[in-house]
Scaffold this motif. Structure first.
Motif, PDB file in Angstrom:
ATOM      1  N   MET A 125      40.437  39.981  40.424  1.00 24.61           N
ATOM      2  CA  MET A 125      40.869  39.667  41.764  1.00 24.61           C
ATOM      3  C   MET A 125      41.828  40.769  42.247  1.00 24.61           C
ATOM      4  O   MET A 125      42.636  41.262  41.470  1.00 24.61           O
ATOM      5  N   THR A 126      41.733  41.102  43.528  1.00 24.59           N
ATOM      6  CA  THR A 126      42.645  42.093  44.089  1.00 24.59           C
ATOM      7  C   THR A 126      43.954  41.427  44.501  1.00 24.59           C
ATOM      8  O   THR A 126      44.050  40.201  44.572  1.00 24.59           O
ATOM      9  N   ARG A 127      44.962  42.235  44.781  1.00 26.92           N
ATOM     10  CA  ARG A 127      46.255  41.693  45.235  1.00 26.92           C
ATOM     11  C   ARG A 127      46.116  40.862  46.501  1.00 26.92           C
ATOM     12  O   ARG A 127      46.885  39.935  46.734  1.00 26.92           O
ATOM     13  N   GLU A 128      45.133  41.215  47.330  1.00 21.62           N
ATOM     14  CA  GLU A 128      44.915  40.498  48.592  1.00 21.62           C
ATOM     15  C   GLU A 128      44.098  39.222  48.409  1.00 21.62           C
ATOM     16  O   GLU A 128      43.844  38.517  49.377  1.00 21.62           O
ATOM     17  N   GLY A 129      43.655  38.943  47.191  1.00 25.38           N
ATOM     18  CA  GLY A 129      42.918  37.716  46.910  1.00 25.38           C
ATOM     19  C   GLY A 129      41.412  37.836  46.934  1.00 25.38           C
ATOM     20  O   GLY A 129      40.711  36.844  46.786  1.00 25.38           O
ATOM     21  N   GLN A 133      39.465  49.801  52.151  1.00 28.25           N
ATOM     22  CA  GLN A 133      39.589  49.254  50.800  1.00 28.25           C
ATOM     23  C   GLN A 133      40.474  50.163  49.955  1.00 28.25           C
ATOM     24  O   GLN A 133      40.544  51.372  50.194  1.00 28.25           O
ATOM     25  N   PRO A 134      41.177  49.602  48.980  1.00 25.72           N
ATOM     26  CA  PRO A 134      42.038  50.415  48.119  1.00 25.72           C
ATOM     27  C   PRO A 134      41.234  51.463  47.338  1.00 25.72           C
ATOM     28  O   PRO A 134      40.127  51.191  46.880  1.00 25.72           O
ATOM     29  N   ALA A 135      41.835  52.636  47.201  1.00 32.17           N
ATOM     30  CA  ALA A 135      41.192  53.709  46.427  1.00 32.17           C
ATOM     31  C   ALA A 135      40.977  53.242  44.991  1.00 32.17           C
ATOM     32  O   ALA A 135      41.811  52.545  44.423  1.00 32.17           O
ATOM     33  N   GLY A 136      39.828  53.592  44.443  1.00 28.49           N
ATOM     34  CA  GLY A 136      39.543  53.268  43.053  1.00 28.49           C
ATOM     35  C   GLY A 136      38.833  51.941  42.843  1.00 28.49           C
ATOM     36  O   GLY A 136      38.379  51.659  41.741  1.00 28.49           O
ATOM     37  N   LEU A 137      38.728  51.111  43.882  1.00 31.74           N
ATOM     38  CA  LEU A 137      38.003  49.846  43.739  1.00 31.74           C
ATOM     39  C   LEU A 137      36.556  50.027  44.171  1.00 31.74           C
ATOM     40  O   LEU A 137      36.273  50.697  45.168  1.00 31.74           O
ATOM     41  N   SER A 159      30.776  41.633  42.049  1.00 33.54           N
ATOM     42  CA  SER A 159      31.764  42.055  41.059  1.00 33.54           C
ATOM     43  C   SER A 159      32.671  43.113  41.666  1.00 33.54           C
ATOM     44  O   SER A 159      32.354  43.722  42.691  1.00 33.54           O
ATOM     45  N   ILE A 160      33.806  43.331  40.998  1.00 34.63           N
ATOM     46  CA  ILE A 160      34.782  44.350  41.414  1.00 34.63           C
ATOM     47  C   ILE A 160      35.133  45.171  40.188  1.00 34.63           C
ATOM     48  O   ILE A 160      35.420  44.628  39.133  1.00 34.63           O
ATOM     49  N   ARG A 161      35.146  46.514  40.358  1.00 35.44           N
ATOM     50  CA  ARG A 161      35.592  47.386  39.263  1.00 35.44           C
ATOM     51  C   ARG A 161      36.694  48.288  39.777  1.00 35.44           C
ATOM     52  O   ARG A 161      36.755  48.650  40.899  1.00 35.44           O
TER      53      ARG A 161
END
Length: 75
Positions: A1-5, A41-45, A73-75
């Motif tokens: 999960m990202t910081r933003e949920g 979107q955040p860099a690296g995601l 999915s998220i990487r």
């Protein structure tokens, strides 16, 4: 999960509200996996889409997806 949920199962339309409009939906050549990229979107995601991208015949890139599309999915 990202910081933003944002998490696997999040609707792509809801993710657009957090990270901005969809920049592109891409389909990998070998395995036909689908990836979605958002304007802010955040860099690296890397976000994988659940095979709901809408592509023109013969194309592997689009900006469209089914409104019911979800993050796979998220990487």
């Amino acid at each position: 999960m990202t910081r933003e949920g944002v998490h696997p199962g999040s609707l792509a339309l809801d993710v657009e509200k957090i990270y901005g409009r969809t920049r592109s939906v891409m389909q990998s050549e070998i395995e036909s996996r689908e990836y979605i990229e958002f304007e802010h979107q955040p860099a690296g995601l890397i976000f994988r889409l659940d095979y709901t991208g809408i592509f023109a015949d013969g194309s592997r890139e689009s900006k469209e997806f089914d409104p019911k599309g979800k993050i796979f999915s998220i990487r």
